[in-house]
Design a protein around this motif. Structure first.
Motif, PDB file in Angstrom:
ATOM      1  N   MET A   1       0.827  -1.200   0.000  1.00 17.91           N
ATOM      2  CA  MET A   1       0.000   0.000   0.000  1.00 17.91           C
ATOM      3  C   MET A   1       0.864   1.253   0.000  1.00 17.91           C
ATOM      4  SD  MET A   1      -3.317  -0.352  -0.185  1.00 17.91           S
ATOM      5  CE  MET A   1      -4.137   0.978   0.698  1.00 17.91           C
ATOM      6  N   VAL A   2       1.971   1.211   0.726  1.00 16.93           N
ATOM      7  CA  VAL A   2       2.872   2.361   0.770  1.00 16.93           C
ATOM      8  C   VAL A   2       3.706   2.452  -0.507  1.00 16.93           C
ATOM      9  CG1 VAL A   2       4.825   3.404   1.971  1.00 16.93           C
ATOM     10  CG2 VAL A   2       2.992   2.334   3.282  1.00 16.93           C
ATOM     11  N   ILE A   3       4.351   1.360  -0.862  1.00 16.65           N
ATOM     12  CA  ILE A   3       5.303   1.376  -1.965  1.00 16.65           C
ATOM     13  C   ILE A   3       4.616   1.608  -3.307  1.00 16.65           C
ATOM     14  CG2 ILE A   3       6.905  -0.118  -3.255  1.00 16.65           C
ATOM     15  CD1 ILE A   3       7.688  -1.228  -0.436  1.00 16.65           C
ATOM     16  N   GLU A   4       3.428   1.053  -3.490  1.00 20.88           N
ATOM     17  CA  GLU A   4       2.720   1.240  -4.754  1.00 20.88           C
ATOM     18  C   GLU A   4       2.071   2.620  -4.861  1.00 20.88           C
ATOM     19  OE1 GLU A   4       1.741  -3.413  -5.926  1.00 20.88           O
ATOM     20  OE2 GLU A   4       0.118  -2.158  -5.139  1.00 20.88           O
ATOM     21  N   HIS A   5       2.017   3.360  -3.770  1.00 20.59           N
ATOM     22  CA  HIS A   5       1.583   4.756  -3.814  1.00 20.59           C
ATOM     23  C   HIS A   5       2.754   5.716  -4.024  1.00 20.59           C
ATOM     24  CE1 HIS A   5      -2.428   3.674  -2.162  1.00 20.59           C
ATOM     25  NE2 HIS A   5      -2.792   4.870  -2.575  1.00 20.59           N
ATOM     26  N   ALA A   6       3.954   5.320  -3.571  1.00 19.44           N
ATOM     27  CA  ALA A   6       5.086   6.235  -3.508  1.00 19.44           C
ATOM     28  C   ALA A   6       5.760   6.430  -4.868  1.00 19.44           C
ATOM     29  CB  ALA A   6       6.105   5.721  -2.498  1.00 19.44           C
ATOM     30  N   GLU A   7       6.484   7.563  -4.999  1.00 27.07           N
ATOM     31  CA  GLU A   7       7.315   7.788  -6.176  1.00 27.07           C
ATOM     32  C   GLU A   7       8.472   6.791  -6.166  1.00 27.07           C
ATOM     33  OE1 GLU A   7       6.586   9.938  -3.812  1.00 27.07           O
ATOM     34  OE2 GLU A   7       6.049  11.923  -4.608  1.00 27.07           O
ATOM     35  N   SER A   8       8.994   6.467  -7.345  1.00 27.49           N
ATOM     36  CA  SER A   8       9.996   5.405  -7.449  1.00 27.49           C
ATOM     37  C   SER A   8      11.272   5.714  -6.679  1.00 27.49           C
ATOM     38  CB  SER A   8      10.332   5.148  -8.924  1.00 27.49           C
ATOM     39  OG  SER A   8      10.882   6.313  -9.524  1.00 27.49           O
ATOM     40  N   ASP A   9      11.612   7.003  -6.543  1.00 29.19           N
ATOM     41  CA  ASP A   9      12.848   7.356  -5.850  1.00 29.19           C
ATOM     42  C   ASP A   9      12.645   7.626  -4.365  1.00 29.19           C
ATOM     43  OD1 ASP A   9      11.390   9.660  -6.242  1.00 29.19           O
ATOM     44  OD2 ASP A   9      13.131  10.929  -6.640  1.00 29.19           O
ATOM     45  N   LYS A  10      11.419   7.400  -3.866  1.00 34.00           N
ATOM     46  CA  LYS A  10      11.134   7.645  -2.452  1.00 34.00           C
ATOM     47  C   LYS A  10      10.471   6.445  -1.785  1.00 34.00           C
ATOM     48  CE  LYS A  10      10.607  12.639  -3.114  1.00 34.00           C
ATOM     49  NZ  LYS A  10       9.672  13.803  -3.034  1.00 34.00           N
ATOM     50  N   ARG A  11      10.562   5.281  -2.407  1.00 34.03           N
ATOM     51  CA  ARG A  11       9.913   4.107  -1.821  1.00 34.03           C
ATOM     52  C   ARG A  11      10.514   3.743  -0.471  1.00 34.03           C
ATOM     53  NH1 ARG A  11      10.519   1.036  -7.460  1.00 34.03           N
ATOM     54  NH2 ARG A  11       8.837   2.068  -8.608  1.00 34.03           N
ATOM     55  N   GLY A  12      11.834   3.785  -0.377  1.00 38.21           N
ATOM     56  CA  GLY A  12      12.470   3.470   0.894  1.00 38.21           C
ATOM     57  C   GLY A  12      12.083   4.451   1.981  1.00 38.21           C
ATOM     58  N   ARG A  13      12.031   5.727   1.628  1.00 39.16           N
ATOM     59  CA  ARG A  13      11.674   6.758   2.613  1.00 39.16           C
ATOM     60  C   ARG A  13      10.291   6.508   3.197  1.00 39.16           C
ATOM     61  NH1 ARG A  13      10.241  12.946   0.794  1.00 39.16           N
ATOM     62  NH2 ARG A  13       9.110  13.535   2.691  1.00 39.16           N
ATOM     63  N   TRP A  14       9.305   6.255   2.326  1.00 34.33           N
ATOM     64  CA  TRP A  14       7.942   6.062   2.818  1.00 34.33           C
ATOM     65  C   TRP A  14       7.775   4.697   3.482  1.00 34.33           C
ATOM     66  CZ3 TRP A  14       5.242  10.104   3.681  1.00 34.33           C
ATOM     67  CH2 TRP A  14       5.347  11.231   2.851  1.00 34.33           C
ATOM     68  N   ALA A  15       8.449   3.681   2.931  1.00 34.42           N
ATOM     69  CA  ALA A  15       8.381   2.355   3.559  1.00 34.42           C
ATOM     70  C   ALA A  15       8.980   2.381   4.953  1.00 34.42           C
ATOM     71  CB  ALA A  15       9.096   1.325   2.691  1.00 34.42           C
ATOM     72  N   GLY A  16      10.003   3.240   5.159  1.00 33.58           N
ATOM     73  CA  GLY A  16      10.619   3.342   6.473  1.00 33.58           C
ATOM     74  C   GLY A  16       9.639   3.760   7.547  1.00 33.58           C
ATOM     75  N   ILE A  17       8.658   4.595   7.161  1.00 32.82           N
ATOM     76  CA  ILE A  17       7.622   4.997   8.128  1.00 32.82           C
ATOM     77  C   ILE A  17       6.788   3.790   8.533  1.00 32.82           C
ATOM     78  CG2 ILE A  17       5.529   6.380   8.419  1.00 32.82           C
ATOM     79  CD1 ILE A  17       6.828   8.495   6.642  1.00 32.82           C
ATOM     80  N   MET A  18       6.348   3.019   7.533  1.00 30.41           N
ATOM     81  CA  MET A  18       5.560   1.827   7.829  1.00 30.41           C
ATOM     82  C   MET A  18       6.345   0.821   8.671  1.00 30.41           C
ATOM     83  SD  MET A  18       5.128  -1.633   6.903  1.00 30.41           S
ATOM     84  CE  MET A  18       5.927  -1.826   5.313  1.00 30.41           C
ATOM     85  N   LEU A  19       7.637   0.660   8.363  1.00 29.20           N
ATOM     86  CA  LEU A  19       8.452  -0.330   9.063  1.00 29.20           C
ATOM     87  C   LEU A  19       8.696   0.027  10.518  1.00 29.20           C
ATOM     88  CD1 LEU A  19      11.078  -1.101   6.276  1.00 29.20           C
ATOM     89  CD2 LEU A  19       9.220  -2.585   7.043  1.00 29.20           C
ATOM     90  N   MET A  20       8.516   1.292  10.891  1.00 32.41           N
ATOM     91  CA  MET A  20       8.655   1.655  12.297  1.00 32.41           C
ATOM     92  C   MET A  20       7.555   1.038  13.152  1.00 32.41           C
ATOM     93  SD  MET A  20      10.045   5.563  12.625  1.00 32.41           S
ATOM     94  CE  MET A  20       8.664   6.324  11.761  1.00 32.41           C
ATOM     95  N   GLY A  21       6.536   0.476  12.502  1.00 31.40           N
ATOM     96  CA  GLY A  21       5.478  -0.189  13.260  1.00 31.40           C
ATOM     97  C   GLY A  21       5.998  -1.325  14.112  1.00 31.40           C
ATOM     98  N   SER A  22       7.047  -1.998  13.642  1.00 30.98           N
ATOM     99  CA  SER A  22       7.606  -3.108  14.415  1.00 30.98           C
ATOM    100  C   SER A  22       8.231  -2.638  15.728  1.00 30.98           C
ATOM    101  CB  SER A  22       8.618  -3.882  13.568  1.00 30.98           C
ATOM    102  OG  SER A  22       9.239  -4.894  14.319  1.00 30.98           O
ATOM    103  N   PRO A  23       9.161  -1.656  15.716  1.00 31.11           N
ATOM    104  CA  PRO A  23       9.710  -1.213  17.001  1.00 31.11           C
ATOM    105  C   PRO A  23       8.692  -0.504  17.883  1.00 31.11           C
ATOM    106  CG  PRO A  23      10.549   0.159  15.218  1.00 31.11           C
ATOM    107  CD  PRO A  23       9.880  -1.020  14.592  1.00 31.11           C
ATOM    108  N   ILE A  24       7.768   0.269  17.282  1.00 28.40           N
ATOM    109  CA  ILE A  24       6.755   0.929  18.110  1.00 28.40           C
ATOM    110  C   ILE A  24       5.853  -0.120  18.758  1.00 28.40           C
ATOM    111  CG2 ILE A  24       4.748   2.459  18.092  1.00 28.40           C
ATOM    112  CD1 ILE A  24       6.096   4.051  15.888  1.00 28.40           C
ATOM    113  N   GLY A  25       5.459  -1.131  17.985  1.00 29.65           N
ATOM    114  CA  GLY A  25       4.678  -2.226  18.555  1.00 29.65           C
ATOM    115  C   GLY A  25       5.435  -2.932  19.664  1.00 29.65           C
ATOM    116  N   SER A  26       6.749  -3.087  19.455  1.00 31.92           N
ATOM    117  CA  SER A  26       7.578  -3.714  20.486  1.00 31.92           C
ATOM    118  C   SER A  26       7.638  -2.857  21.737  1.00 31.92           C
ATOM    119  CB  SER A  26       8.994  -3.944  19.939  1.00 31.92           C
ATOM    120  OG  SER A  26       9.846  -4.478  20.935  1.00 31.92           O
TER     121      SER A  26
END
Length: 451
Positions: A154-179
């Motif tokens: 949902m994040v990566i397919e919405h994001a610009e090709s050169d900013k996928r990592g940047r936006w995915a990084g926000i989603m991936l913070m769900g793991s440490p915040i959940g922890s």
């Protein structure tokens, strides 16, 4: 039923203005973050309780080591179910859309957690207690199996090709915040007297899932479907083609095998420094409360390092960032447990924080890297299968294997360091076989030779 196995076009789709697109990406990123927080709060909470109380409450045995190993066995059951969830949710996510599957996965996870919170123990209902505990853990595993892939897409397919990592990084913070949230919840209830904690206090964090579920569903219902999926759904040749994504991937398994390999390293580290350490450190003299507090610091490191490394992968490449983490894990494997073995809480905390930096470098590029390895019609299934197989191999069995090796070797940490090195080495082998995927066109036909 044949209609279910076809991509369905989204009515009324249109190309948004740049301003609208920016708002959509932000909304999707933060809703995926919240959803992932909830999913990982529930999933990691179980891991913590497996180390602290489940052995005694659901698998009573005269040997504490045997009870702990049995409790970690239920942890593995959840990981065994994750690839199944990846296939099931991936299949319908590639047919019907990402959003509907994410709503279902969150509902399953929250419901299973609440039921664990009211589950009678072995002393009340006998053998039915561990059987039901395993069943609920399997439901959790199936839910998480579908969550990560859908949230990432949902994040990566919405994001610009050169900013996928940047936006995915926000989603991936769900793991440490959940922890962090699960750790705080556990810390709160461990302040209770031991008898109160063991009788009812451990249930409270699971029951909190009901509130988190209500909030998460409200937010997730507000996001729009992936534009890449919409575009594919509107192509007649794609829409009319009957296919089973999992079978398509297995016919040409190169991408799946490589996706699994690169994911094993970070999951082995996660299992060792977030799950198994809760059983190992107290066995060599640390207080449980000190170990739980230490995990707050390691999770805090991830809040900085995951978005940093994920965004960095947009600039220097996914493979380079992951390789740096793998090399760091190998170099630090023996010093890590030497520092834990000092008996100093401060030294152990520092050691686990350094190890978490290596884990984050391995983990952060995974979402964009795996998404760029599969075509749109099989992408949800492909990244879910690869990620969840890696989690099964790397994290599902590691705590149980580690507990068994430590018990057999009189609490020696040497086998733990070797496990850590082995996981990182597998990731390096996978990375060596990959081509760099940064910026790849997600609408193009991605074949096994492209990865």
């Amino acid at each position: 039923m044949a209609e279910i196995d076809r991509l369905e076009p989204v009515v009324g789709s249109h190309t948004p203005s740049p301003e609208d697109h920016g708002r959509q990406v932000r909304r999707v990123a933060y809703s995926s973050l919240l959803g992932t927080v909830i999913e990982y709060y529930d999933f990691l909470l179980y891991s913590t309780m497996a180390a602290l109380v489940f052995g005694e409450l659901f698998f009573p045995n005269s040997s504490g080591a045997v009870s702990t190993i049995a409790a970690f066995g239920t942890l593995a059951a959840g990981y065994l179910a994750r690839p199944i969830g990846g296939v099931l949710f991936g299949h319908f996510g590639d047919r019907l859309g990402r959003k509907s599957m994410l709503i279902l996965s969150m509902s399953l996870m929250g419901g299973a957690s609440v039921l664990i919170g009211v589950l009678p123990t072995y002393h009340t209902i006998g053998i039915a207690a561990p059987i039901l505990l395993v069943a609920f853990r399997v439901v959790q595993g199936i839910a998480v199996g579908g969550e990560w892939g859908g949230a990432a897409l949902m994040v990566i397919e919405h994001a610009e090709s050169d900013k996928r990592g940047r936006w995915a990084g926000i989603m991936l913070m769900g793991s440490p915040i959940g922890s962090i949230l699960s750790t705080l919840a556990v810390m709160g209830v461990t302040l209770l007297p031991e008898s109160s904690f063991m009788s009812w206090g451990w249930r409270v964090p699971f029951l909190i899932s009901a509130l988190l579920l209500a909030i998460g569903l409200y937010v997730r219902l507000s996001v729009v479907e992936s534009p890449v999926f919409q575009k594919a759904a509107e192509i007649p040749s794609v829409r009319k083609r009957d296919r089973i994504p999992a079978l398509e991937i297995l016919r040409r398994p190169r991408a799946l095998l490589l996706a699994t390999a690169v994911g094993i390293g970070p999951f082995v580290l996660t299992a060792l420094i977030s799950s198994h350490i809760l059983a190992y450190a107290p066995s060599i003299g640390y207080e449980k409360a000190d170990v739980v507090r230490t995990l707050l610091f390691t999770s805090g490191i991830s809040l900085v390092c995951i978005p940093l490394f994920s965004a960095l992968s947009d600039r220097i490449g996914r493979r380079v960032v992951s390789l740096g983490g793998a090399v760091g894990a190998i170099v630090f494997a023996f010093p890590l447990y030497a520092m834990v073995g000092t008996g100093s809480v401060a030294v152990m905390t520092l050691a686990l924080m350094v190890a978490m930096v290596a884990q984050n470098a391995l983990y952060a590029p995974l979402a964009p890297m795996l998404s760029e390895m599969f075509g749109t019609g099989v992408r949800y299934t492909g990244i879910s299968m690869g990620y969840q197989l890696a989690s099964l191999i790397g994290a599902g069995f590691t705590p149980m294997i580690a507990a068994s090796l430590v018990a057999a070797d009189d609490n020696s940490s040497q086998s733990l360091s070797i496990l850590m090195i082995g996981g990182a080495a597998i990731t390096i082998i996978g990375l060596a076989r990959l081509t760099e995927s940064r910026g790849r066109d997600l609408t193009a036909d991605i074949t096994p030779s492209s990865v």
